[in-house]
Structure formats: C-alpha cells, structure tokens
Scaffold this motif. Structure first.
Motif, PDB file in Angstrom:
ATOM      1  N   PHE A 289     120.554  43.268   2.109  1.00  0.00           N
ATOM      2  CA  PHE A 289     120.336  44.717   2.233  1.00  0.00           C
ATOM      3  C   PHE A 289     118.877  45.151   2.268  1.00  0.00           C
ATOM      4  O   PHE A 289     118.594  46.336   2.182  1.00  0.00           O
ATOM      5  CB  PHE A 289     121.042  45.439   1.072  1.00  0.00           C
ATOM      6  CG  PHE A 289     122.522  45.199   1.044  1.00  0.00           C
ATOM      7  CD1 PHE A 289     123.341  45.774   2.013  1.00  0.00           C
ATOM      8  CD2 PHE A 289     123.098  44.386   0.083  1.00  0.00           C
ATOM      9  CE1 PHE A 289     124.712  45.545   2.000  1.00  0.00           C
ATOM     10  CE2 PHE A 289     124.462  44.157   0.071  1.00  0.00           C
ATOM     11  CZ  PHE A 289     125.272  44.739   1.040  1.00  0.00           C
ATOM     12  N   SER A 290     117.939  44.200   2.366  1.00  0.00           N
ATOM     13  CA  SER A 290     116.532  44.609   2.323  1.00  0.00           C
ATOM     14  C   SER A 290     115.920  44.800   3.710  1.00  0.00           C
ATOM     15  O   SER A 290     114.705  44.709   3.877  1.00  0.00           O
ATOM     16  CB  SER A 290     115.717  43.589   1.532  1.00  0.00           C
ATOM     17  OG  SER A 290     116.106  43.620   0.195  1.00  0.00           O
ATOM     18  N   GLY A 291     116.740  45.029   4.696  1.00  0.00           N
ATOM     19  CA  GLY A 291     116.203  45.339   6.013  1.00  0.00           C
ATOM     20  C   GLY A 291     115.973  44.136   6.895  1.00  0.00           C
ATOM     21  O   GLY A 291     115.426  44.254   7.986  1.00  0.00           O
ATOM     22  N   THR A 292     116.398  42.946   6.433  1.00  0.00           N
ATOM     23  CA  THR A 292     116.207  41.750   7.251  1.00  0.00           C
ATOM     24  C   THR A 292     117.062  41.822   8.515  1.00  0.00           C
ATOM     25  O   THR A 292     116.568  41.633   9.621  1.00  0.00           O
ATOM     26  CB  THR A 292     116.607  40.487   6.457  1.00  0.00           C
ATOM     27  OG1 THR A 292     115.973  40.526   5.189  1.00  0.00           O
ATOM     28  CG2 THR A 292     116.207  39.232   7.199  1.00  0.00           C
ATOM     29  N   PHE A 293     118.348  42.083   8.318  1.00  0.00           N
ATOM     30  CA  PHE A 293     119.284  42.014   9.439  1.00  0.00           C
ATOM     31  C   PHE A 293     119.493  43.351  10.132  1.00  0.00           C
ATOM     32  O   PHE A 293     119.862  43.397  11.291  1.00  0.00           O
ATOM     33  CB  PHE A 293     120.627  41.468   8.957  1.00  0.00           C
ATOM     34  CG  PHE A 293     120.515  40.083   8.382  1.00  0.00           C
ATOM     35  CD1 PHE A 293     120.327  38.989   9.224  1.00  0.00           C
ATOM     36  CD2 PHE A 293     120.564  39.871   7.021  1.00  0.00           C
ATOM     37  CE1 PHE A 293     120.206  37.714   8.706  1.00  0.00           C
ATOM     38  CE2 PHE A 293     120.441  38.598   6.497  1.00  0.00           C
ATOM     39  CZ  PHE A 293     120.255  37.522   7.337  1.00  0.00           C
ATOM     40  N   PHE A 294     119.287  44.437   9.405  1.00  0.00           N
ATOM     41  CA  PHE A 294     119.447  45.757  10.012  1.00  0.00           C
ATOM     42  C   PHE A 294     118.572  46.740   9.249  1.00  0.00           C
ATOM     43  O   PHE A 294     118.261  46.510   8.070  1.00  0.00           O
ATOM     44  CB  PHE A 294     120.913  46.197   9.968  1.00  0.00           C
ATOM     45  CG  PHE A 294     121.505  46.148   8.596  1.00  0.00           C
ATOM     46  CD1 PHE A 294     121.412  47.243   7.743  1.00  0.00           C
ATOM     47  CD2 PHE A 294     122.148  45.000   8.142  1.00  0.00           C
ATOM     48  CE1 PHE A 294     121.950  47.191   6.473  1.00  0.00           C
ATOM     49  CE2 PHE A 294     122.681  44.941   6.865  1.00  0.00           C
ATOM     50  CZ  PHE A 294     122.585  46.044   6.036  1.00  0.00           C
TER      51      PHE A 294
END
Lengths: 309, 279, 262
Positions: free
Chosen positions: C191-196
């Motif tokens: 949830f830290s913006g890696t994937f989206f």
C-alpha cells in the motif's frame, strides 16, 4: 499378554547391521525384573544400537529378541506402551512448556486427560521443576532438561526404563542429583537398563552389567564380580619424569603391568608392598598412587583400551 | 509413583486402516498428534491469525489499487469481469498452495531433523502413520479455516456470483492435500536448509505466472503450454470457475490433475518416511 | 597492545564475519533478493501491464516503467527486513557470533554499526543487480535510475535500523517475526504506492502510508528516476528517512550494548 519368561528382556545372537557396518555382532543377555542392568563400553561399542532395538524403534537384523515377553518386530506399539525411554540426546518438544511436554507425551500413550494432569504434577515435583513448570523448554539448563526427559519417560508408569547415557555432558552436581532420582526409581521397583561410558556411573547404578566392545559382549557380572574376576585387588600407579618411563625396570613386581602414555599401572594384591619393592630397585617415580581396582581396569584388561579416549 | 496402573494398550479396534497395515505403522491415535498442534498454536495464535491476513492484503491491494488502473478483464467464460473478481479466486488457490507447502516442507523438516520431535513420538506406541495423519490433518484444518475466512470476505464483497461457490471450500482443501502430499514427499529428500531454496524457486514463479494476476491470453502460445503444466494453474482454473459459475467438463480434467498429484505424492512420501524412520 | 580499534576497521571486521556466514547461503538470497523482484517485474510490469492503459495515474508511462524504480525500493526494504531479523537473533542466540566479536577489542557499538553496514552492502549489491536486469528489459527511462539505487539503499537501512534494534531484544523466537513480516512489511509493500498511486486508497488510510519509510523512498525514487522532483518535497522525504535512520541506529546501539554487556 503377561511375561512368559522370567526375563523382561532376553536376547540370543542379537545383531544389527547398517549397510556394511556391524554395530552389534550377536549378543546374548537377560534382564531380570527389578534389577538395574548396565551396558558399559566406549563410544561406538554398540550400546545405543542395542538400546534402540530394545526400545522397538530399530528393527534387528539378526538373532532373537524378546521384550516384556513379546517380539518387537510384531508387537512394537504394545511393548513401547509399557516402556520408558530416555534417549542419548534430549528430544523434548521445544515448541511446548515443561508441563505441556509431559501432558502431550502422556496423550501419545492414550492416557486420559485427567490422569495425565495429575501425573504431570507429580512428575514435575519428582524432577524438581515445580518453579519452572510453565517455562519454555529452551530456557532450562542441561541438567533440568535431562530431569524433564526422565520425568517424561515415567508418564506411563513404565515397567522397564531405558536410559541411554543419562548423565553425559552434565556437571558433577547435576549428575549426583540425577543419580539420586534414579535410585528412588530403583527402590520403587522399576527395572532400569542404563548405557554409560563412565565407570563411576556403572558402579553407582548397576546391579549387573555387561562390558561391550566393538559390537560384542566381552564380560558380564556385578561390578564387584567383574573386578574380582578380571583385575587384582589393588593398583599401583607410577608416574615418571618425561622420557624416563621404562616398563622393563618394574618387571616381576606385579601380577600384570599396563603401560599408558603417561604412567604405568601395576596390578597387585598389596600396592604398598609393591611400592616399597619399586623403591628398593632404586627407581624414583615423580609420583605414586595406591588405589583399589575399578571397572576402568577391568575394561583395560579386557580390551587393551581406556574407556574415555 | 506406581500406585495406578494406567491403560496404555493399543486399542483393539481402530478401523480398517489398522487392519490393512503392517503392525507398528499405525496405532489409531493421530488425535494425540493433533492435540499437540493445538497446544503449540494456542500460544502463537497471532502468527496463525496473521496467515489469514496475507491474502487479504493482496486482495485489497491488487484488487482495489489496480481496480482503477485496469478496469475489466476477460473472465473464464469469455465475459468481462472486474479485476477484483478475476484475482480473488486465484489468490484463494495460491494461499491454499502456500499454506500447504509451508507446512509440509519447512515445518515438517524442522521437527524431523532439527527438533527431533518425531523421534520422541515414535518412542511411544504411536507409529509413523499416526504422526503423518495427525500433522496433515492439522495443516488441513488450518488451511480450511483460512479459506473459509477468505471466502467470507469475498462473499461480503459480492465476488461470489454463483451457487457453485459452495464447492470452493472443499476444492481448496483438496488442492491443499495434493500440494501437501507432494511437499512432504520432497521434504523426505532434503538434506539441509539450503535445499529449501529450491522449494522457493518452484513456488514463487508459480505464484506469479499461473494466470493468478493476468489471463493466459497474455502469453505467447508456446508459453501458454508451459503455464498449463503448473499445478497452480489448474487450481486457479477450478476456483475461478466455481466462484463465477463457469463450470464445464474441463473442470474434471483439472480435478484429475490433483487426484494424480495427491496419489503420487502420498505413495512417495509414505515409502520414503518408512525407510527413513525405521533405520 | 592496542586496547581499542578504530570504528571503520571494526565495521569491516563485522562485515567480513557476516560475509563468511553469507557465502554458504548466497543461493537463497539471490533467489529472494534478485530473482524474486525480477519475476515480480515480469509478472506485474509486463503481464498485468498489458491490461493497464498508460494514463494520469502512471504519469503517462507504460506500467513496466512506472513500476521499476519503485519496485527496487520495495524489494530492498523486504531484503533489509529479512537481514535484520533472523540473522540478528541467530548471531545473538544460536551462533553467538556477536558475543565472539565483542570478546575482542571490537565494542558493542561497533558490532551494531557493522551489522547495519552489512545490510547496506547487501542491499546495494542486489538492488544494482536488479536495476541491470530492469534496464535490459527496457524498464528504465533514464540514467536517473542510478540514483534510485542510492534511494533504495537509504530507505532499506532506515527501515533496518529500528528492526535490528528490536531483534536485539528478542530472547526466544516465537511469533514476533511472523507478525513483523505479515503485519508491517507485507502491507507496507502493498500500500505504499509501489504498485499503484496512493491516491487510489481511501482518504483515511493515507496518513498511515505517509508514516512508512517505503512511501518516502518510493516517491523519492520515482522523482529521481523520472526527473520530476522538486526541492522541497525531496528534502522532506530525505529528512524523514534520515531521521528514522538516526533514531533506529541510536536504539540499535543502545540495545546491542545492553545485550552484550556481561
């Protein structure tokens, strides 16, 4: 299902072979009810292999074996239900606490929860672990773990208790504490089979023992009988200054002389008299000691080797 | 100490299994081994519960995070479904695989080689089969709980669109049995912890490439054949079909794959275990 | 006879010790810290990427290129988490390596710093290997990705420091590490913006994300890789990571001194 013979354990020509290696080369023995029976011998003599066959966890590869009147190859589970086993290396359940170890182990024997609960409390007391009953096994000292392993082996009130090197690796105080517990069991009539490579342990615990070497039994009897049979009453130990030890010089002074790297052992009925004779020959050992014969001497005589290398 | 004479005999009647097996293999008491598992896990309940959250995090992250980026994908029946609906059944299958493989490899190996837990068990009337059945049963109970929890979340999110979904739970347990059997068979060949890299090396790519996250049509034709050999691919197909209601004859083929896998795994595991334990 | 030893030399000794241990298990870590992120890049970047239209959310970039500079940070943090848990517990408890080192002129503080330096070294090597493969796959857009390597290493040690500090307090291995991995590392990765983009998450979750080092690292890494950075934001991310590293290191040093005091 009762025992058909007098012996709890009876072996004839019992053998164990691992691949090309003969661990046990055909041994005969009988263990009688209520006695403490010992296997004395160095590491690799075949003691543990014999114990594992008696414990019905390792099938024999030759000969006959009867435990509690039954055949291990056919009645393994029934025999194991009436045995207590203390293996050479503690295999306590490290994922459980002290009390849980006893509880779960009792359940493996099919004992009721209520029975196991009461029995566990009694055995924790016996093992002197009352203040550690909810501790994780990993936090126990070596001696405590060993006592717990012994307590665990008693959960099913075994008729026969197998102890493989019970005190190896423990400090002297822990060993004496453990011997005390084993004496109490003996007094209560539990039959013990012990393996050890410590002669003091064998002398302390065993009523009768066999000396094993290279997979064979080389002598059998009570500690006193073995000493009387295979050694003299006393032993004179002589140490000489480095490089001056000469066994020729003491010839004729004793019934038998054993040469060790650091000293000479003179087997004689009167050690003091032999020492006086040594001095009369003009020999000057750095130190001398007169003592009684022990099982160590018996072993040396029978195998030409010391017990602990 | 010897005041009571407890009953520790092997039960006379323990069912068919006891009668068809060589004596000493089975004492009819796997429940005692199961009891141990409950005791152990009661104290590490948080770690047990955490296993349930892992696929959920994946579901929320991939499902919703990607949701806006992706829109719809092609589902099992060729229709368009949301990405969450596409990925959720696959995560259910993958989590069944992961749980079963972890239990059957790492945990078993630890107790077998390192903690010698099984040595202690076999010094009692218990036989190797009591141990094996007890351990597998625990793994399955835990796996079934995880799967049930995940399915409940899917239901709440409206992702179960067909009555066939009732079968998703038993299917997940069956898939887990097959993976556990093969995992256990592999464990009997392992010599040290180093060998577990190979387990990872098999499980991780399978997790990523068995159409878990994107449809088979993305692959070039040659690679599709490779992917279709993975067991997880068949598990994903079963779950996706059951959850969305596209159940056809192909389903039998996928099931047959797992029947075969479980059978081979069990036979190899039982033979090897017998050999190793009765040295 | 020297009674003390210079810190750089002590750190080198600790790193050497870890290396001796590591050489025996390098295969496992190549799988987990290089091959695993590469496979994720293939599966998600290329595989799932076919389903994603480049748009505002991905900065108008193909998904593969959007993912790569963030994935290198996420993977570095995962490797750091692993290197800071089991090996540390093991060095205190089973192998007692630390006790062995601390019996020499090396101090407990130096042992802690050495462990941290080891993690940094491990991370930078595997992150570099990952970036090379990513470059070959066409996942990197500019030479700025080299700076992503620096960012990944910084983020990883910032996270590793407090974890090492915690691992140094653990006496028996229970469920602590499973909980760290499953309740901290795993959701952070997700949830830290890696994937989206974090903007896809509900508004109330976002402040939680801002507290994770991985989010700061990811933002910073994308900024340097795509050359979209602005001084103030970048400084903010950098300040967060450095502060976390400083506090974590302080705690680690304190706990190592407590544990190794005889």
């Amino acid at each position: 299902m009762g025992t058909s013979t007098e012996s709890l354990v009876s072996a004839r020509g019992l053998a164990k072979r691992f691949g090309d290696f003969d661990a046990v080369r055909g041994i005969d023995l009988d263990v009688r009810p209520g006695e403490a029976f010992g296997f004395l011998g160095p590491n690799g003599a075949g003691k543990s292999s014999t114990m594992r066959m008696i414990a019905c966890v390792s099938p024999r590869t030759g000969g006959e074996l009867t435990v509690l009147g039954m055949d291990p190859s056919r009645d393994g589970p029934a025999i194991r239900g009436r045995l207590g086993v203390v293996p050479q290396q503690d295999n306590l359940d490290t994922e459980l606490t002290v009390r849980e170890n006893l509880h779960v182990y009792g359940r493996y024997f099919g004992l009721s929860k209520a029975h196991v609960r009461a029995k566990a409390t009694e055995l924790i007391e016996f093992a002197q672990l009352a203040d550690r009953s909810d501790a994780e096994v990993e936090t126990l000292s070596g001696g405590m773990k060993r006592r717990l392993t012994i307590a665990r082996s008693l959960i099913n009130d075994p008729e026969l208790l197998l102890l493989d090197e019970p005190t190896t690796g423990l400090d002297p105080q822990a060993r004496h504490l453990l011997w005390d517990r084993l004496f109490r069991l003996k007094q209560q009539g539990v039959t013990l089979i012990v393996t050890t490579h410590y002669m003091d342990e064998a002398e302390q615990l065993c009523d009768r023992l066999v000396v094993m070497d290279a997979g064979r039994i080389v002598a059998e009897g009570s500690p006193a009988e073995l000493i009387a049979q295979h050694s003299t009453r006393e032993v004179l130990e002589l140490r000489f200054a480095a490089g001056t030890q000469d066994e020729q010089a003491v010839e004729g002074l004793a019934e038998r002389v054993e040469v060790l790297p650091d000293r000479l052992l003179l087997y004689t009925t009167d050690g003091e008299a032999s020492l006086a004779a040594v001095h009369r020959r003009g020999l000057t050992p750095v130190s001398s000691l007169v003592r009684r014969s022990t099982l160590e001497d018996v072993f040396l005589r029978l195998t030409g080797r010391t017990l602990v290398d | 100490m010897t005041t009571t004479a407890p009953e520790t005999r092997v039960p006379e009647r323990v069912g068919v299994l006891f009668r068809v097996l060589p004596t000493g293999m089975y004492a009819g008491r796997p429940s005692a081994v199961l009891e141990r598992s409950f005791l152990v896990n009661r104290r590490t309940w948080l770690a047990v519960v955490s296993g349930f959250f892992e696929p959920l995090f994946f579901l929320f992250g991939l499902g919703y995070g990607f949701g806006a980026l992706i829109g719809d994908v092609t589902g099992p029946g060729g229709e368009h479904i949301s990405y969450v609906a596409f990925v959720a059944p696959a995560l259910l299958a993958a989590s069944a695989m992961n749980g079963a493989v972890t239990d059957a490899t790492f945990n078993i190996f630890f107790r077998f080689k390192y903690a010698r837990t099984y040595d202690a068990m076999l010094a009692t009337p218990l036989g190797p089969l009591d141990v094996a059945i007890g351990e597998i049963t625990w793994a399955l109970i835990r796996g079934a709980l995880y799967s049930a929890g995940f399915l409940a979340v899917m239901l709440g999110m409206g992702l179960l669109t067909s009555p066939w979904a009732v079968l998703a739970l038993p299917a997940a347990v069956f898939v887990a049995v097959a993976f556990a059997a093969v995992g256990m068979a592999c464990t009997t060949f392992m010599r040290s912890w180093q060998d577990f890299d190979l387990v990872n090396l098999a499980v991780m790519p399978m997790f990523l490439f068995s159409t878990t996250f994107f449809p088979l049509s993305v692959y070039p034709p040659a690679l599709r054949v490779v992917v279709q050999c993975f067991p997880l691919y068949h598990a994903v197909e079963i779950m996706r079909g059951l959850c969305t209601g596209f159940v056809g004859l192909a389903m039998l083929g996928h099931l047959a794959y797992f029947v075969l896998m479980a059978a081979v795994g069990l036979v190899v595991a039982a033979r090897r275990l017998g050999k190793l334990l009765l040295a | 006879m020297p009674t003390a030893i210079t810190t750089p030399r002590a750190i080198r000794l600790v790193v050497e010790g870890q290396w001796t241990w590591y050489r025996r298990s390098w295969r496992a870590s190549v799988v987990s810290s290089v091959l695993q992120p590469v496979l994720y890049l293939l599966a998600l970047g290329i595989g799932v990427g076919t389903q994603i239209r480049p748009g505002g959310a991905t900065g108008d970039l193909p998904y593969l290129q959007y993912l790569a500079p963030a994935l290198v940070v996420a993977s570095a943090v995962q490797t750091a988490a692993f290197e800071s848990t089991f090996p540390v517990l093991s060095a205190f408890k089973w192998q007692r390596t630390y006790h062995g080192i601390a019996a020499t002129p090396v101090s407990a503080t130096q042992v802690a710093l050495g462990q941290l330096a080891w993690v940094a070294l491990r991370i930078s090597v595997s992150a570099a290997a990952f970036l090379v493969v990513a470059g070959l796959l066409g996942a990197l857009t500019s030479i700025g990705a080299v700076l992503s390597l620096v960012v990944a290493t910084l983020t990883a040690v910032a996270f590793a420091a407090p974890v090492i500090a915690y691992s140094a307090t653990i006496e028996t291995e229970g469920q602590q590490f499973s909980v760290i991995f499953r309740f901290i590392v795993m959701p952070m990765t997700m949830f830290s913006g890696t994937f989206f983009p974090v903007e896809q998450l509900p508004e109330w979750v976002r402040p939680l994300v801002w507290l994770t080092p991985l989010w700061h690292g990811t933002e910073l890494s994308r900024a340097v890789a795509f050359s979209t950075w602005e001084a103030l934001g970048a400084l903010g991310h950098l300040a967060f990571l450095l502060a976390m590293l400083a506090v974590g290191t302080h705690l680690a040093v304190r706990n190592f001194n407590r544990r190794l005091a005889i």
